[in-house]
Design an enzyme around this catalytic site. Structure first.
Site, PDB file in Angstrom:
ATOM      1  N   ASN A   9      -6.964  12.676   3.944  1.00  0.00           N
ATOM      2  CA  ASN A   9      -6.082  12.473   2.800  1.00  0.00           C
ATOM      3  C   ASN A   9      -6.941  11.876   1.691  1.00  0.00           C
ATOM      4  O   ASN A   9      -7.287  10.705   1.749  1.00  0.00           O
ATOM      5  CB  ASN A   9      -4.938  11.517   3.190  1.00  0.00           C
ATOM      6  CG  ASN A   9      -4.048  11.172   2.002  1.00  0.00           C
ATOM      7  OD1 ASN A   9      -4.191  11.746   0.926  1.00  0.00           O
ATOM      8  ND2 ASN A   9      -3.138  10.222   2.194  1.00  0.00           N
ATOM      9  N   LYS A  11      -6.208  11.251  -1.254  1.00  0.00           N
ATOM     10  CA  LYS A  11      -5.444  10.435  -2.209  1.00  0.00           C
ATOM     11  C   LYS A  11      -5.854  10.810  -3.639  1.00  0.00           C
ATOM     12  O   LYS A  11      -6.229  11.957  -3.880  1.00  0.00           O
ATOM     13  CB  LYS A  11      -5.629   8.952  -1.893  1.00  0.00           C
ATOM     14  CG  LYS A  11      -5.298   8.645  -0.415  1.00  0.00           C
ATOM     15  CD  LYS A  11      -5.180   7.205  -0.078  1.00  0.00           C
ATOM     16  CE  LYS A  11      -4.836   7.058   1.399  1.00  0.00           C
ATOM     17  NZ  LYS A  11      -4.651   5.677   1.820  1.00  0.00           N
ATOM     18  N   HIS A  96       4.177   9.391   2.782  1.00  0.00           N
ATOM     19  CA  HIS A  96       3.100   8.401   2.881  1.00  0.00           C
ATOM     20  C   HIS A  96       3.612   7.050   2.371  1.00  0.00           C
ATOM     21  O   HIS A  96       4.383   6.997   1.417  1.00  0.00           O
ATOM     22  CB  HIS A  96       1.886   8.872   2.069  1.00  0.00           C
ATOM     23  CG  HIS A  96       0.664   8.084   2.398  1.00  0.00           C
ATOM     24  ND1 HIS A  96       0.447   6.821   1.899  1.00  0.00           N
ATOM     25  CD2 HIS A  96      -0.383   8.355   3.211  1.00  0.00           C
ATOM     26  CE1 HIS A  96      -0.691   6.351   2.393  1.00  0.00           C
ATOM     27  NE2 HIS A  96      -1.221   7.272   3.195  1.00  0.00           N
ATOM     28  N   GLU A  98       2.297   4.918   0.595  1.00  0.00           N
ATOM     29  CA  GLU A  98       2.021   4.690  -0.834  1.00  0.00           C
ATOM     30  C   GLU A  98       3.083   5.361  -1.699  1.00  0.00           C
ATOM     31  O   GLU A  98       3.482   4.828  -2.738  1.00  0.00           O
ATOM     32  CB  GLU A  98       0.607   5.203  -1.176  1.00  0.00           C
ATOM     33  CG  GLU A  98      -0.462   4.291  -0.560  1.00  0.00           C
ATOM     34  CD  GLU A  98      -1.776   4.969  -0.223  1.00  0.00           C
ATOM     35  OE1 GLU A  98      -2.023   6.098  -0.678  1.00  0.00           O
ATOM     36  OE2 GLU A  98      -2.569   4.354   0.527  1.00  0.00           O
ATOM     37  N   GLU A 168       1.164   5.571  10.577  1.00  0.00           N
ATOM     38  CA  GLU A 168       0.196   4.814   9.783  1.00  0.00           C
ATOM     39  C   GLU A 168       0.748   3.420   9.510  1.00  0.00           C
ATOM     40  O   GLU A 168       1.561   3.237   8.594  1.00  0.00           O
ATOM     41  CB  GLU A 168      -0.046   5.512   8.438  1.00  0.00           C
ATOM     42  CG  GLU A 168      -0.578   6.916   8.549  1.00  0.00           C
ATOM     43  CD  GLU A 168      -1.344   7.314   7.285  1.00  0.00           C
ATOM     44  OE1 GLU A 168      -2.529   7.604   7.412  1.00  0.00           O
ATOM     45  OE2 GLU A 168      -0.757   7.304   6.186  1.00  0.00           O
ATOM     46  N   GLY A 174      -6.480   1.213   4.440  1.00  0.00           N
ATOM     47  CA  GLY A 174      -7.435   0.755   3.431  1.00  0.00           C
ATOM     48  C   GLY A 174      -7.876  -0.686   3.600  1.00  0.00           C
ATOM     49  O   GLY A 174      -8.496  -1.263   2.714  1.00  0.00           O
ATOM     50  N   SER A 214      -7.530   3.071   8.445  1.00  0.00           N
ATOM     51  CA  SER A 214      -8.923   2.633   8.654  1.00  0.00           C
ATOM     52  C   SER A 214      -9.590   3.322   9.839  1.00  0.00           C
ATOM     53  O   SER A 214     -10.406   2.724  10.531  1.00  0.00           O
ATOM     54  CB  SER A 214      -9.000   1.109   8.794  1.00  0.00           C
ATOM     55  OG  SER A 214      -8.517   0.482   7.623  1.00  0.00           O
TER      56      SER A 214
HETATM   57  P1  13P Z   1      -7.590   4.724   5.169  1.00  0.00           P
HETATM   58  O1  13P Z   1      -8.227   5.606   6.193  1.00  0.00           O
HETATM   59  O2  13P Z   1      -8.381   4.603   3.894  1.00  0.00           O
HETATM   60  O3  13P Z   1      -7.197   3.396   5.743  1.00  0.00           O
HETATM   61  O4  13P Z   1      -6.222   5.434   4.716  1.00  0.00           O
HETATM   62  C1  13P Z   1      -5.355   5.881   5.693  1.00  0.00           C
HETATM   63  C2  13P Z   1      -4.310   6.685   5.033  1.00  0.00           C
HETATM   64  O5  13P Z   1      -3.496   6.169   4.306  1.00  0.00           O
HETATM   65  C3  13P Z   1      -4.323   8.135   5.267  1.00  0.00           C
HETATM   66  O6  13P Z   1      -3.160   8.723   4.787  1.00  0.00           O
END
Ligand code: 13P
Length: 251
Positions: A9, A11, A96, A98, A168, A174, A214
């Site tokens: 992803n 982002k 997601h 976010e 997740e 992150g 992560s």
């Molecule tokens: P990270 O791997 O940067 O922690 O992000 C995970 C994520 O949100 C994937 O959708």
């Protein structure tokens, strides 16, 4: 049986030029290799058609990171599921954390997005997961159950069987803080049981449940060694071939 999947992803990262370079780099790195998992990259909308044209889509699937909750019309700035499908992308990441947190996507909105994605032949990668306070209060099982039920459990058996789930935990995204392999296994088993109790065991057994948060080359092997962890949804570590390839090769 269910598939192992490693999905990136990206982002809101990479310009078109940078994204194309990354996609082509991964495509090249996978030439002559047969990964033991499906490989997907989730690019910004602006990159989808160009990335699809630049890579071997039999080897690497392409995902959007969102789609609209409306079919079409006067919704300035939105991108419909039909538009995503018309680029050649086969997947869409939905729900997601976010998007839920920053863009106020409710379970109802997500339910509509899932229906539109499926109607347009896209495979939803549906994200669920608790925040830290919920985990600390021991509510994580209830939180993921509610997220699944409220957005997915009105689907028919046939439609539900097309869904990929990504667990997740928000506290692991992150942050460099990963759920332990045991924590991931525990909640993935729970998610599978929840699916089995609504649909049936075979549908639960065939559902790919990915871990995200992560995940990297150093922790992927332990996580995917667990029987209910069928792969990963990778953020930061999907932004370079150097970091992403070892994750793909962990199977
Ligand atoms: P990270 O791997 O940067 O922690 O992000 C995970 C994520 O949100 C994937 O959708």
């Amino acid at each position: 049986m269910r598939k192992n999947i490693i999905a990136g992803n990206w982002k809101m990262n990479t310009t078109l030029c940078e994204g194309l370079e990354l996609a082509k780099g991964l495509n090249e790195a996978l030439q002559g290799k047969t990964p033991k998992c499906d490989v997907i990259i989730g690019t910004p909308f602006t990159h989808l058609a160009s990335v699809v044209a630049a890579i071997d889509t039999n080897k690497i699937g392409v995902a959007a990171q969102n789609c609209a909750d409306k079919e079409k019309g006067a919704y300035t700035g939105e991108v419909s599921a039909a538009m995503v499908a018309s680029t050649g992308a086969k997947y869409v990441i939905l729900g997601h954390s976010e998007r839920r947190a920053y863009y106020h996507e409710t379970p109802e909105i997500l339910k509509t997005k899932v229906i539109l994605a499926l109607a347009n032949g896209l495979t939803p990668i549906f994200c669920i997961g608790e925040v830290l306070e919920e985990r600390e209060a021991g509510k994580h099982f209830d939180v993921v159950d509610e997220q699944i039920k409220s957005s997915l459990f009105d689907l028919s058996r046939e439609d539900f069987s097309k869904i990929v789930i990504a667990y997740e935990p928000v506290w692991a995204i992150g942050t460099g803080k990963t759920a332990s392999a045991d924590q991931a296994q525990e909640i993935h088993t729970h998610i599978r049981q929840t699916i089995a109790s609504k649909y049936e065991q075979s549908i639960a057994d065939n559902c790919s449940i990915l871990y995200g948060g992560s995940m990297n080359a150093g922790n992927v092997k332990e996580l995917v060694s667990k029987p209910d962890v069928d792969g990963g949804l990778i953020g930061g570590a999907s932004l370079s071939v150097e970091n992403f390839l070892p994750i793909v090769e962990a199977f």
